[in-house]
Design a protein around this motif. Structure first.
Motif: not given
Length: 233
Positions: A18-20, A96-98, A209-210, A224-229
């Motif tokens: 996905i990054a590529l 993040a756990s997920n 997501g990562a 931070f957390s995914m709430k911030d993202v």
């Protein structure tokens, strides 16, 4: 963006793909047999390694000024130490756990529902999580996060694999085939049931997501957390 991957199993390879596709470059692939890591040129690191190596990977990135996000579970007894070291080194960190975008929306839905149900004592809550047979930890980190969010918003005091008392959330863990992850929360009463459920169809959502979190954290400092993202605060 130059990304260092810590952990190169199934998730690491999916993240690489996905990054590529999103135009990034993988400059390091660190696995159990890696003895030397070159942090030069890393804009950000993504850790999906093992519980035994996660804390070392994370703190090493802080030492070298590399922002890192981690989705490794099973090491959280050292989480507070990692946060303290991150702040000491003016680093950047997301755990993040997920990382699935859908799961993080599910987290918010779970918390909101728990607040509504907190005054309705005629309902009892249970949880079930299903994952593939290669998943080692049980319950899943995602299930634990869901349970802790319910506890924060209700008068439940603990979670367990069994229903110890009326204020314990029982979590049933199943390991079946190649299931990427299914989490179900049920509120049950004598007259009706209320259920919310998230079903992952593959690992791609976790990996996407990562990578999005890695894109977001570049150039920042702090914890931070995914709430911030996802701007969910």
């Amino acid at each position: 963006m130059n990304i260092g991957l810590f952990g190169y199993g199934k998730m690491g390879r999916m993240i690489e793909q996905i990054a590529l596709e999103r135009g990034h470059t993988i400059v390091a692939k660190v696995d159990v047999n890696t003895t030397d890591v070159n942090y030069n040129g890393m804009d950000v690191a993504i850790d999906f390694s093992t519980p035994d190596s996660a804390f070392h990977n994370i703190t090493s990135c802080f030492e070298h000024g590399v922002p890192i996000i981690s989705g490794t579970t099973g090491w959280l007894s050292d989480y507070d130490k990692a946060v303290s070291f991150c702040n000491e080194k003016n680093g950047a960190f997301i755990y993040a756990s997920n990382f699935s975008l859908g799961v993080n929306v599910f987290f918010e839905l779970n918390s909101y529902l728990a607040k509504i149900m907190s005054g309705l004592n005629q309902y009892g809550v249970t949880m079930e999580e299903i994952h593939h047979t290669q998943k080692l930890d049980a319950p899943s980190g995602t299930a634990i996060t869901l349970a802790e969010d319910i506890i924060e918003n209700t008068d439940y005091v603990a979670w367990n694999s069994e229903k110890e008392n009326e204020r314990t959330i029982p979590i049933t863990s199943k390991r079946e085939g190649t299931v990427p992850g299914t989490h179900t929360i049920s509120y049950e009463s004598k007259v009706d049931d209320i259920e919310i459920k998230h079903t992952a169809h593959n690992r791609e959502g976790f990996a996407l997501g990562a990578v999005i979190a890695a894109e977001w954290i570049k150039g920042k400092s702090g914890v931070f957390s995914m709430k911030d993202v996802l701007n969910l605060r």
